[in-house]
Design a protein around this motif. Structure first.
Motif, PDB file in Angstrom:
ATOM      1  N   SER A 320       5.843 -24.551   4.283  1.00 50.96           N
ATOM      2  CA  SER A 320       6.817 -23.696   4.962  1.00 50.96           C
ATOM      3  C   SER A 320       7.807 -23.120   3.960  1.00 50.96           C
ATOM      4  N   SER A 321       8.165 -23.895   2.925  1.00 55.68           N
ATOM      5  CA  SER A 321       9.065 -23.365   1.886  1.00 55.68           C
ATOM      6  C   SER A 321       8.395 -22.198   1.181  1.00 55.68           C
ATOM      7  N   ASP A 322       7.127 -22.362   0.859  1.00 54.26           N
ATOM      8  CA  ASP A 322       6.416 -21.310   0.131  1.00 54.26           C
ATOM      9  C   ASP A 322       6.194 -20.067   0.982  1.00 54.26           C
ATOM     10  N   SER A 323       6.028 -20.265   2.308  1.00 52.22           N
ATOM     11  CA  SER A 323       5.761 -19.089   3.138  1.00 52.22           C
ATOM     12  C   SER A 323       7.048 -18.430   3.616  1.00 52.22           C
ATOM     13  N   GLY A 324       8.181 -19.036   3.329  1.00 45.96           N
ATOM     14  CA  GLY A 324       9.458 -18.397   3.656  1.00 45.96           C
ATOM     15  C   GLY A 324       9.899 -18.588   5.088  1.00 45.96           C
ATOM     16  N   GLU A 325       9.386 -19.597   5.743  1.00 46.33           N
ATOM     17  CA  GLU A 325       9.767 -19.870   7.136  1.00 46.33           C
ATOM     18  C   GLU A 325      10.242 -21.331   7.213  1.00 46.33           C
ATOM     19  N   PRO A 326      11.547 -21.569   7.185  1.00 44.15           N
ATOM     20  CA  PRO A 326      12.038 -22.954   7.161  1.00 44.15           C
ATOM     21  C   PRO A 326      11.505 -23.775   8.337  1.00 44.15           C
ATOM     22  N   ILE A 327      11.053 -24.980   8.039  1.00 46.61           N
ATOM     23  CA  ILE A 327      10.370 -25.810   9.035  1.00 46.61           C
ATOM     24  C   ILE A 327      11.295 -26.219  10.185  1.00 46.61           C
ATOM     25  N   ALA A 328      12.610 -26.250   9.910  1.00 45.06           N
ATOM     26  CA  ALA A 328      13.570 -26.690  10.934  1.00 45.06           C
ATOM     27  C   ALA A 328      13.614 -25.749  12.134  1.00 45.06           C
ATOM     28  N   ILE A 329      13.084 -24.523  11.962  1.00 43.95           N
ATOM     29  CA  ILE A 329      13.075 -23.568  13.072  1.00 43.95           C
ATOM     30  C   ILE A 329      12.346 -24.145  14.271  1.00 43.95           C
ATOM     31  N   ASN A 330      11.296 -24.901  13.976  1.00 49.21           N
ATOM     32  CA  ASN A 330      10.557 -25.532  15.061  1.00 49.21           C
ATOM     33  C   ASN A 330      11.209 -26.879  15.377  1.00 49.21           C
TER      34      ASN A 330
END
Ligand code: ADP
Length: 353
Positions: A320-330
């Motif tokens: 998720s860090s590499d794809s630019g979408e922080p995991i905490a969103i979910n």
């Protein structure tokens, strides 16, 4: 079948705040209400910090809506509690709307400090707070990558003789990074005066507006940039991130001593242990303590500091860090819950002071 906001609002009139004996709508606590098909998003404003009835109000709201409107609805209740007003963080105009500043720090690089900073900021924003995220890691700014903003270039507005930088808004955050001002493939070789002047500009000459929390991704180690940050800003508290192995812990201790130094004197909110254990995605119950067990917990206890939590090493977090979408969103995912709890602890620690 669609449901109207009015039906939901009427149902919420049945939810009584036990302390006041009145319903939450009448009390003016219903701050936001959104209905999207079967999803209902409710924001409740509780004036009291750590209101003891928060959980019972949440449960009552869900149950009442499901009983009176429909049991097919997915209901998300968020609370917005006020942040205790501190004396202004500094007397510099551009910072006067910021209530609390959180430094996320590590003694060495690569332990996951930026990962924790960005996910903590997202988790706070999901709780309804107004949050800014400043990436001040002059040695390797990684927030642009972690938020898929590598090519973003913030606008500037002219105010008198000054150019005021406007943070980029994404994931409910106002974001500025030292990385927005360099080519991502160039090594950042800013040291000394250049680094400190850029940091000053990103703090005192940026349009942060009103914020409950500004989360700062600090550079690792100790340097003149750290001094600039603590001298320019009134940091409310530092969160120390480390991995459990000794090499990381001894550097974390140096950082703890830096914040405790009488010329710096920043309160330490506690320690977060990152990569506390490895859990394979398809075997979530298994834990492998590849970097040793509870090293941070032991350091926290020997330094008389709070232990704020543990974040496991999971492949999804790195992806998720590499794809630019922080995991905490979910929020419902394993790590979403970890970051939600961490942010709650930090809010609580900051309100104690
Ligand atoms: P720092 O800011 O301390 O230099 P980063 O946050 O940039 O460290 O993390 C370094 C690398 O480790 C990144 O690729 C990141 O995605 C990964 N990482 C950090 N924490 C975890 C974790 N708990 N599980 C998996 N990967 C992680």
């Amino acid at each position: 079948m669609s449901f109207s906001k009015e039906e939901i609002r009427i149902a919420l009139e049945k939810v009584i705040h036990p302390e006041h004996g009145k319903n939450i709508v009448e009390l003016g606590y219903l701050e936001g209400l959104k209905v999207e098909e079967n999803d209902v998003f409710i924001t409740i404003h509780l004036p009291k910090i750590n209101d003891p009835f928060k959980t019972s109000i949440e449960k009552a709201a869900i149950k009442t809506i499901q009983t009176l409107v429909s049991d097919k609805l997915n209901i998300v209740v968020k609370f917005r509690t006020p942040v205790k007003k501190e004396s202004k963080v500094t007397n510099t105009d551009k910072l006067s709307g910021i209530n609390k500043i959180i430094a996320v720090y590590s003694g060495k690089g690569g332990v996951g400090k930026s990962t924790i900073a960005v996910n903590l900021a997202v988790a706070l924003a999901l709780k309804g707070y107004k949050v800014g995220l400043l990436d001040a890691d002059v040695y390797g700014p990684s927030i642009p990558k972690m938020t898929a903003l590598e090519n973003a270039r913030p606008n500037a507005i002219q105010e008198g003789t000054k150019n005021i930088i406007v943070p980029i808004e994404k994931f409910g955050l106002k974001i500025l990074s030292i990385g927005f001002f360099v080519n991502p493939t160039d090594p950042v070789v800013w040291r000394g005066p250049m680094a400190t002047s850029v940091i000053k500009q990103l703090t005192t000459e940026a349009e942060w507006g009103e914020l409950d929390y500004l989360v700062i991704d600090f550079p690792p180690g100790t340097s003149d940039v750290h001094l600039t940050l603590v001298q320019t800003l009134k940091i409310s508290g530092a969160v120390i991130v480390s991995t459990p192995q000794n090499v990381a812990l001894s550097d974390a201790l140096k950082g703890i001593n830096m914040f405790r130094n009488k010329d710096i004197n920043v309160p330490i909110l506690g320690l977060v242990e990152n990569m506390a254990w490895f859990t394979p995605e398809n075997h979530p119950d298994e834990k492998y303590y590849i970097f040793g067990k509870e090293g941070c917990k032991k350091l926290a206890s020997s330094e008389n500091l709070d232990f704020l939590g543990q974040v496991p090493l999971v492949q999804g977090l790195q992806e998720s860090s590499d794809s630019g979408e922080p995991i905490a969103i979910n929020e419902k995912s394993l790590l979403g819950k970890v970051f939600s709890e961490l942010s709650e602890k930090i809010v609580h620690k900051l309100s104690e002071k």
